[in-house]
Design a protein around this motif. Structure first.
Motif, mmCIF file in Angstrom:
data_model
loop_
_atom_site.group_PDB
_atom_site.id
_atom_site.type_symbol
_atom_site.label_atom_id
_atom_site.label_comp_id
_atom_site.label_asym_id
_atom_site.label_seq_id
_atom_site.Cartn_x
_atom_site.Cartn_y
_atom_site.Cartn_z
ATOM 1 N N ASP A 92 -0.776 58.402 -20.931
ATOM 2 C CA ASP A 92 -0.235 58.031 -19.629
ATOM 3 C C ASP A 92 -1.204 57.147 -18.855
ATOM 4 O OD1 ASP A 92 2.123 59.408 -19.999
ATOM 5 O OD2 ASP A 92 1.355 61.275 -19.138
ATOM 6 N N LYS A 93 -2.496 57.507 -18.889
ATOM 7 C CA LYS A 93 -3.485 56.721 -18.152
ATOM 8 C C LYS A 93 -3.669 55.337 -18.775
ATOM 9 C CE LYS A 93 -6.104 60.647 -16.298
ATOM 10 N NZ LYS A 93 -7.427 61.313 -16.201
ATOM 11 N N VAL A 94 -3.698 55.282 -20.107
ATOM 12 C CA VAL A 94 -3.827 53.978 -20.775
ATOM 13 C C VAL A 94 -2.643 53.089 -20.422
ATOM 14 C CG1 VAL A 94 -3.842 52.816 -23.013
ATOM 15 C CG2 VAL A 94 -5.229 54.866 -22.671
ATOM 16 N N ALA A 95 -1.440 53.682 -20.423
ATOM 17 C CA ALA A 95 -0.247 52.907 -20.096
ATOM 18 C C ALA A 95 -0.318 52.370 -18.670
ATOM 19 C CB ALA A 95 1.000 53.770 -20.275
ATOM 20 N N LYS A 96 -0.856 53.164 -17.735
ATOM 21 C CA LYS A 96 -0.977 52.720 -16.347
ATOM 22 C C LYS A 96 -1.956 51.551 -16.236
ATOM 23 C CE LYS A 96 0.189 57.106 -14.102
ATOM 24 N NZ LYS A 96 -0.302 58.217 -13.251
ATOM 25 N N VAL A 97 -3.072 51.631 -16.978
ATOM 26 C CA VAL A 97 -4.049 50.543 -16.943
ATOM 27 C C VAL A 97 -3.436 49.260 -17.487
ATOM 28 C CG1 VAL A 97 -6.230 49.716 -17.889
ATOM 29 C CG2 VAL A 97 -6.046 52.069 -17.090
ATOM 30 N N LEU A 98 -2.786 49.370 -18.640
ATOM 31 C CA LEU A 98 -2.179 48.185 -19.243
ATOM 32 C C LEU A 98 -1.052 47.647 -18.382
ATOM 33 C CD1 LEU A 98 -2.107 49.252 -23.004
ATOM 34 C CD2 LEU A 98 -3.748 47.774 -21.851
ATOM 35 N N SER A 99 -0.332 48.556 -17.721
ATOM 36 C CA SER A 99 0.747 48.116 -16.836
ATOM 37 C C SER A 99 0.187 47.357 -15.640
ATOM 38 C CB SER A 99 1.556 49.323 -16.361
ATOM 39 O OG SER A 99 2.558 48.932 -15.452
ATOM 40 N N ALA A 100 -0.934 47.834 -15.093
ATOM 41 C CA ALA A 100 -1.549 47.151 -13.952
ATOM 42 C C ALA A 100 -2.013 45.753 -14.330
ATOM 43 C CB ALA A 100 -2.723 47.973 -13.429
ATOM 44 N N LEU A 101 -2.449 45.588 -15.579
ATOM 45 C CA LEU A 101 -2.944 44.289 -16.038
ATOM 46 C C LEU A 101 -1.840 43.443 -16.669
ATOM 47 C CD1 LEU A 101 -6.312 45.415 -17.665
ATOM 48 C CD2 LEU A 101 -6.021 44.173 -15.517
ATOM 49 N N GLY A 102 -0.697 44.079 -16.946
ATOM 50 C CA GLY A 102 0.362 43.368 -17.655
ATOM 51 C C GLY A 102 1.192 42.473 -16.759
ATOM 52 N N LEU A 143 -7.577 45.881 -6.242
ATOM 53 C CA LEU A 143 -8.625 46.565 -5.484
ATOM 54 C C LEU A 143 -8.510 48.073 -5.653
ATOM 55 C CD1 LEU A 143 -8.604 44.521 -2.135
ATOM 56 C CD2 LEU A 143 -10.473 44.619 -3.804
ATOM 57 N N GLY A 144 -7.275 48.566 -5.635
ATOM 58 C CA GLY A 144 -7.065 49.998 -5.790
ATOM 59 C C GLY A 144 -7.474 50.517 -7.152
ATOM 60 N N ALA A 145 -7.393 49.646 -8.161
ATOM 61 C CA ALA A 145 -7.781 50.027 -9.520
ATOM 62 C C ALA A 145 -9.252 49.748 -9.799
ATOM 63 C CB ALA A 145 -6.911 49.294 -10.539
ATOM 64 N N ASN A 146 -10.004 49.315 -8.768
ATOM 65 C CA ASN A 146 -11.424 48.989 -8.908
ATOM 66 C C ASN A 146 -11.650 47.876 -9.923
ATOM 67 O OD1 ASN A 146 -14.154 49.192 -8.306
ATOM 68 N ND2 ASN A 146 -14.538 50.714 -9.905
ATOM 69 N N LEU A 147 -10.680 46.971 -10.008
ATOM 70 C CA LEU A 147 -10.825 45.803 -10.865
ATOM 71 C C LEU A 147 -11.272 44.587 -10.062
ATOM 72 C CD1 LEU A 147 -7.672 46.263 -13.110
ATOM 73 C CD2 LEU A 147 -10.058 46.475 -13.822
ATOM 74 N N LEU A 148 -11.275 44.714 -8.742
ATOM 75 C CA LEU A 148 -11.764 43.672 -7.852
ATOM 76 C C LEU A 148 -12.623 44.312 -6.774
ATOM 77 C CD1 LEU A 148 -8.875 41.166 -6.958
ATOM 78 C CD2 LEU A 148 -10.888 40.726 -8.360
ATOM 79 N N VAL A 149 -13.574 43.562 -6.264
ATOM 80 C CA VAL A 149 -14.330 43.969 -5.080
ATOM 81 C C VAL A 149 -14.361 42.766 -4.138
ATOM 82 C CG1 VAL A 149 -15.768 45.696 -6.222
ATOM 83 C CG2 VAL A 149 -16.509 43.301 -6.186
#
Length: 376
Positions: A92-102, A143-149
């Motif tokens: 589930d967590k992997v899918a959320k990460v890939l979805s955020a980047l997809g 930002l919420g996913a800590n992929l940007l600052v």
């Protein structure tokens, strides 16, 4: 500012040495898992290992790297991830990460700030987003996913240093999977054959595939590069169209290792010039990639640049790379395909093929089209 290439080379050598040492330590700590012929010192960074079949031991992924952007650079120490660990990640967590980047625009944002920090206005201009509202919708998620600052309120955005390597590894993996999008389109064409063939499934006509292949020969003839074509019906029900045109290009596409001919045979696109071959009642044009998708097997032969090439396909998917099989002074393309019996109930009719060859020759006096029935 001038670059210190010597220092950069030393850093690369140091990283390679550390990774080599890590691999050597792993081999020493896991006797019996590597082939007796494996010699890390002799093979450099290429290690050939034969893992024994032991429960719970699926291997490991070793990686390291460095990146230099316009404003800063990174170098990562050698790391290892066990395959068992990767396969056991929370789905589930992997899918959320890939979805955020997809999402294309989010990836564009991350790739842009990886090069250099940028303000929101600069991102809007660089990515042609039109409005800042569209940008900040994606910025908020990143930002919420800590992929940007962000440096400060209203300041420039950048990628956190510890996120750079995972992002680059993800893009590297994606580059090795890009061709799967072509294969999904091929599968979609197979499941939606009626949109191309313009008939009910029990009435699909295999001669339409032949006409689509011959259409490419006719285009070569109109370009002044083809004067004859031969059609061969084989005993197994397959058919070959061979012409003396220029031959489909074989050079790799820019930035990839995909031969041009493979792109032609696997990427289902409609011609921008409107010259696609359309079946009566068909919604979409039949390109040679559609022929490939609807064939149980297809082999393309190319003669150009003094060489002969060949590549085999099944249901549109490459089964071999582009193979050089000899030398030749001729040019041209030959396509041999067998319509998939799961899609086409009818077979080729020798009488109809002979008539089609005569019709094409009459329509294009400068193009000699001959039919040979090898099934007899």
């Amino acid at each position: 500012m001038s670059r210190d290439y010597g220092a950069e080379l030393d850093a690369v050598k140091a990283g390679l040495s550390e990774l080599q040492q890590l691999v050597r330590q792993w081999v020493q700590a896991n006797p019996g898992k590597a082939s007796p012929q494996t010699d890390v010192a002799e093979t450099g960074m290429t290690v050939s290992a034969q893992l024994q079949e032991r429960p719970g031991e699926a291997g490991g992924i070793f990686y390291s790297g460095q990146y230099r952007g316009e404003k800063w650079g990174y170098r990562w120490e050698p790391r290892e991830r066990r395959v068992s660990e990767l396969l056991g990640l929370d789905g589930d967590k992997v899918a959320k990460v890939l979805s955020a980047l997809g999402h294309k625009q989010r990836l564009d944002i991350l790739r842009s700030v990886l090069t250099e920090p940028l303000t929101g206005a600069e991102l809007v201009e660089r990515l042609n987003m039109g409005t800042t509202g569209q940008l900040y919708h994606h910025i908020k998620a990143l930002l919420g996913a800590n992929l940007l600052v962000q440096e400060e309120r209203g300041g420039r955005y950048s990628l956190p240093g510890h996120r750079a390597l995972p992002l680059l590894l993800l893009l590297s993996a994606a580059s090795d999977l890009l061709d799967t999008s072509d294969y999904m389109e091929l599968a979609e064409a197979r499941s939606n054959a009626g949109a191309y063939l313009g008939a009910a499934s029990e009435e699909y006509d295999p001669h339409l595939l032949l006409l689509a292949v011959v259409d490419n020969t006719i285009l070569e003839h109109k370009a002044g590069s083809c004067t004859e074509a031969n059609i061969f019906l084989h005993g197994d029900g397959s058919i070959t169209v061979a012409d003396d045109g220029r031959g489909i290009p074989v050079q790799a596409l820019p930035g990839t290792d995909t031969p041009g001919v493979q792109a032609v045979l696997t990427r289902i696109v409609q011609r921008s010039d409107g010259a696609s071959f359309f079946a009566p009642g068909g919604e979409k044009g039949i390109s040679i990639s559609v022929v490939n998708a609807l064939s149980e097997k297809l082999t393309v032969g190319i003669r150009r640049e003094g060489k002969s090439f060949r590549q085999d396909y099944k249901h549109g998917i490459p089964q071999t790379g582009l193979i050089t099989i000899g030398t030749t002074k001729e040019t041209g393309t030959s396509v041999t395909f067998l319509p998939d019996p799961d899609i086409f109930r009818a077979s080729f009719s020798p009488a109809r093929l002979s008539g089609l060859a005569d019709e094409i020759s009459a329509a294009y006096p400068g193009l000699a089209v001959r039919f040979y029935n090898e099934a007899e």
